[in-house]
Scaffold this active site. Structure first.
Site, mmCIF file in Angstrom:
data_model
loop_
_atom_site.group_PDB
_atom_site.id
_atom_site.type_symbol
_atom_site.label_atom_id
_atom_site.label_comp_id
_atom_site.label_asym_id
_atom_site.label_seq_id
_atom_site.Cartn_x
_atom_site.Cartn_y
_atom_site.Cartn_z
ATOM 1 N N TYR A 301 0.883 -1.261 0.071
ATOM 2 C CA TYR A 301 -0.095 0.029 0.104
ATOM 3 C C TYR A 301 0.775 1.175 0.156
ATOM 4 O O TYR A 301 0.791 2.179 0.873
ATOM 5 C CB TYR A 301 -0.901 0.074 1.157
ATOM 6 C CG TYR A 301 -1.630 -1.260 1.405
ATOM 7 C CD1 TYR A 301 -2.856 -1.684 0.866
ATOM 8 C CD2 TYR A 301 -1.079 -2.198 2.246
ATOM 9 C CE1 TYR A 301 -3.091 -2.971 1.354
ATOM 10 C CE2 TYR A 301 -1.431 -3.458 2.922
ATOM 11 C CZ TYR A 301 -2.825 -3.799 2.094
ATOM 12 O OH TYR A 301 -3.415 -5.068 2.582
ATOM 13 N N CYS A 396 -4.069 3.735 10.815
ATOM 14 C CA CYS A 396 -5.000 4.980 11.095
ATOM 15 C C CYS A 396 -6.021 4.407 12.059
ATOM 16 O O CYS A 396 -6.686 5.467 12.216
ATOM 17 C CB CYS A 396 -5.446 5.636 10.005
ATOM 18 S SG CYS A 396 -6.270 4.892 8.668
#
Length: 443
Positions: A301, A396
């Site tokens: 990612y 996150c």
């Protein structure tokens, strides 16, 4: 549906409640006298409040509510600095009413609760000292707000007035200034103008340069206005047909800086919102991984390549990095940004699809920075099968992190260290960096 079968809404009902612990999502948990669970915003643990229901009916597992009257205030409460904060107002911030130190403590309690509930780990077992670290320059006295948000997406009402959305709503709170917006966003003067026929106006202020960008999303059939702002700015448009982003005028990218390198971020692409975030996270990841010359690393990612670039710098001419990213534009940017590293390769596609096709059976280091939903069991198992000596997981969302840590535990990896950073002051969000190693290896 007959009137008798319709569920009775409880929206608008008021309950006097004692507020319990903080929960993931920017609210606290309370119970009514009848035992109904309330998720209450605009309150703090230990307070006594009148909570007004905003969502839910008689059959709901829980109700959502706002604290509209504080009967017994917490010592951690402070007057909200922002005039648009409060019940029924702007939904951008969750903790304007909490002192800065209390915000970080609450976030730490949420991370600890998610680790315990979803991964079965105590803070000590996760290698975490329990603290949530503020970013450099963010430790301000109560009443002062860090101006950290370098990207702000304004919603636009049918009259062309800009604002920010209310919590869990499409309704718009008109604003003339967002207190957490970075100076580079505020100085554009977006709020001073009308934006007829627009659905959203996103302002981007790069921290690695003076580049400023506005991304306009017209309403169906809407025509772009003539953009004349207080500072030079490039303009992009989101196309109605395919959702693609196209240049109207100016540069199609902004230039950002991280770890001493310049990165091109094109067409409104992803970059960490806090000006200190990229360097803070790179430092935490590199300190945890301790890259050695000649090693092979994966950056999953990878976005525009900030971790791949940091790894490549440290692995030297004999090291190698493979990055995988699904977004075509980000892959183009990453290849441009890392073109001076001949032993860095960037592949486009979903990690779960591309990684098995690479033929890689082992590597030394892995960085994962997945989207909010996490990497998931399939990808975690594949990564764990590569026998990396260390894995850095950047998250996150603490719930997704905890779920994936549980999958890593099943696959033979445990946390060595966990660090938690408050890179989203005034909101409930945090950023975590977990460093994992094979479970049989001692601390």
């Amino acid at each position: 549906m007959t009137q008798q079968n319709e569920k009775q809404s409880l929206v608008g009902e008021e309950y006097e409640v004692e507020v319990g612990p903080v929960a993931h999502g920017g609210h606290c948990i309370a119970r009514t006298a009848e035992g109904r669970v309330l998720f209450v915003r605009h309150t703090l643990p230990g307070e006594k409040v009148v909570a007004k229901v905003t969502e839910g009916d008689v059959d709901s597992r829980f109700l959502r509510a706002d604290a509209i009257t504080v009967l017994d205030a917490s010592k951690d409460r402070t007057p909200a600095p922002c005039p648009y904060a409060g019940p029924g107002r702007c939904g951008g911030c969750d903790w304007q009413h909490a002192k800065p130190g209390a915000q970080r403590r609450l976030k730490g309690e949420v991370v600890a609760e998610q680790l315990k509930r979803l991964a079965g780990l105590t803070a000590e077992e996760a290698g975490w000292d329990g603290t949530v670290m503020p970013a450099e320059g963010d430790k301000l006295p109560a009443g002062q707000v860090p101006q950290w948000r370098t990207r702000v997406q304004y919603a636009v009402d049918e009259d062309g007035t800009v604002g920010l959305r209310k919590h869990r709503s499409h309704e718009i709170e008109p604003v003339d200034h967002c207190m957490i917006a970075a100076p580079g966003v505020s100085e554009l003067g977006i709020e001073k103008q009308d934006w007829p026929q627009m659905a959203t106006v996103e302002a981007i202020a790069a921290t690695g340069s003076q580049d400023r960008q506005v991304v306009l999303t017209p309403r169906p059939g809407g025509r772009l206005p003539l953009v004349e702002l207080d500072k030079p700015v490039s303009v992009l448009r989101v196309e109605e047909k395919d959702g693609g982003v196209h240049r109207v005028h100016g540069r199609p990218f902004v230039r950002e800086r991280a770890d001493g390198r310049t990165y091109r971020v094109g067409m409104g692409g992803f970059w960490q919102v806090h000006p200190q975030a990229a360097d803070t996270l790179i430092k935490a990841v590199m300190q945890g991984l301790m890259p050695r010359k000649g090693e092979m690393a994966l950056d999953l990612y990878c976005g525009v390549g900030i971790f791949a670039g940091a790894l490549a710098e440290r692995l030297g001419e004999t090291g190698a990095v493979l990055g995988i990213e699904s977004t075509k534009r980000a892959v183009e940017d990453a290849r441009h940004n890392l073109a001076d590293f001949p032993r860095v390769r960037i592949e486009q596609g979903k990690v779960e699809t591309v990684l098995p096709k690479t033929g890689i059976t082992e590597c030394d280091l892995v960085v994962l920075d997945p989207p909010r939903a996490g990497a998931g069991k399939q990808t975690v198992r594949h990564v764990a099968g590569l026998s990396a000596r260390r894995i850095a997981y950047v998250a996150c969302d603490p719930a997704a992190l905890a779920r994936d840590l549980a999958y890593f535990a099943e696959a033979g990896y445990k946390p060595r260290t966990l660090r938690v950073f408050d890179l989203f002051p005034m909101t409930h969000h945090v950023e975590c960096v977990a460093i994992l190693e094979p479970a049989e290896k001692g601390r």
